[in-house]
Write an enzyme that holds these catalytic residues in place. Sequence first.
Site, PDB file in Angstrom:
ATOM      1  NE  ARG A 133      35.029  45.268  42.895  1.00 48.46           N
ATOM      2  CZ  ARG A 133      35.773  44.167  43.006  1.00 48.46           C
ATOM      3  NH1 ARG A 133      36.314  43.841  44.147  1.00 48.46           N
ATOM      4  NH2 ARG A 133      35.958  43.395  41.951  1.00 48.46           N
ATOM      5  CB  SER A 171      34.203  49.397  35.383  1.00 50.44           C
ATOM      6  OG  SER A 171      34.157  49.465  36.765  1.00 50.44           O
ATOM      7  CE  LYS A 194      37.304  43.955  37.385  1.00 51.90           C
ATOM      8  NZ  LYS A 194      35.939  43.591  37.565  1.00 51.90           N
TER       9      LYS A 194
HETATM   10  N1  3NM Z   1      38.181  47.319  39.287  1.00 54.45           N
HETATM   11  P1  3NM Z   1      43.656  47.536  43.966  1.00 54.45           P
HETATM   12  S1  3NM Z   1      40.678  46.956  39.072  1.00 54.45           S
HETATM   13  C1  3NM Z   1      37.713  46.893  41.674  1.00 54.45           C
HETATM   14  O1  3NM Z   1      39.940  47.477  36.216  1.00 54.45           O
HETATM   15  C2  3NM Z   1      38.628  46.992  40.545  1.00 54.45           C
HETATM   16  O2  3NM Z   1      37.880  47.980  36.610  1.00 54.45           O
HETATM   17  C3  3NM Z   1      39.165  47.330  38.400  1.00 54.45           C
HETATM   18  O3  3NM Z   1      42.150  47.143  43.605  1.00 54.45           O
HETATM   19  C4  3NM Z   1      38.975  47.606  36.967  1.00 54.45           C
HETATM   20  O4  3NM Z   1      43.651  48.977  44.292  1.00 54.45           O
HETATM   21  C5  3NM Z   1      40.006  46.772  40.604  1.00 54.45           C
HETATM   22  O5  3NM Z   1      43.963  46.699  45.173  1.00 54.45           O
HETATM   23  C6  3NM Z   1      40.788  46.393  41.818  1.00 54.45           C
HETATM   24  O6  3NM Z   1      44.513  47.181  42.802  1.00 54.45           O
HETATM   25  C7  3NM Z   1      41.490  47.562  42.447  1.00 54.45           C
END
Ligand code: 3NM
Length: 217
Positions: free
Chosen positions: A41, A112, A141
């Site tokens: 990503r 997603s 994000k």
């Molecule tokens: N997508 P971390 S939250 C890539 O809600 C991504 O769809 C999300 O990173 C969504 O594990 C997210 O550091 C970030 O919180 C996840």
Amino acid sequence: MSDVRDFLSLYFVMGSVDCKKDPLDVLDEAIQGGITIFQFREKGKGALTGLEKYRLAEKLFERCRLHHIPFIVNDDVDLALSLEADGVHVGQEDEAAKRVRDKIGNKILGVSVHNLKEAQAALADGADYLGLGPIFPTKSKEDAKAACGIEMIQYLRENKIDAPLVAIGGITEQTAADVIRAGADGIAVISEICHADHITEKTKRLYAHVIHAKHQN
Ligand code: 3NM
């Protein structure tokens, strides 16, 4: 390929922006720790583009292939097709899932989603698995929505969403088991692995929490 669900237990998501050191070393250490699937990503401020992005993807893919870890590309169908990656993951703001399905044939398609309606639509469009989030607040994000909590996992399961589902957003070693007990098939993480002082050890512990909780379900 076996059921996608089998691969979702510990889903590592990463791009160069998320790493404090060489992404190849980060991935190697995470693989040693037991990740079960990987998503490239390359997003956010300072993300690589063009040839640089391609070259990094190629190297990361090679590492995954060596260890039989499925390699999923985030929101870049052309990159996934040119690398012959295992699949593509798209968000609600990315290319429409139905179009992506048409382009990638039977490669893995992840979408997603943030609520029941999006989950139903993604499955109707041909998603193989759902990425539900953010479960908890996340800093990884930029345009993340409000946290939905583990209750949203339970809500989708109660409403006949039986498809493979991985939870994402702010998941840590402390919360991994709760997420699985709520009904997710796996956890997807960026920072919990990328920012760990000892990536292999952290990954091993995350994996153990997930597998232990799965056996209790
Ligand atoms: N997508 P971390 S939250 C890539 O809600 C991504 O769809 C999300 O990173 C969504 O594990 C997210 O550091 C970030 O919180 C996840």
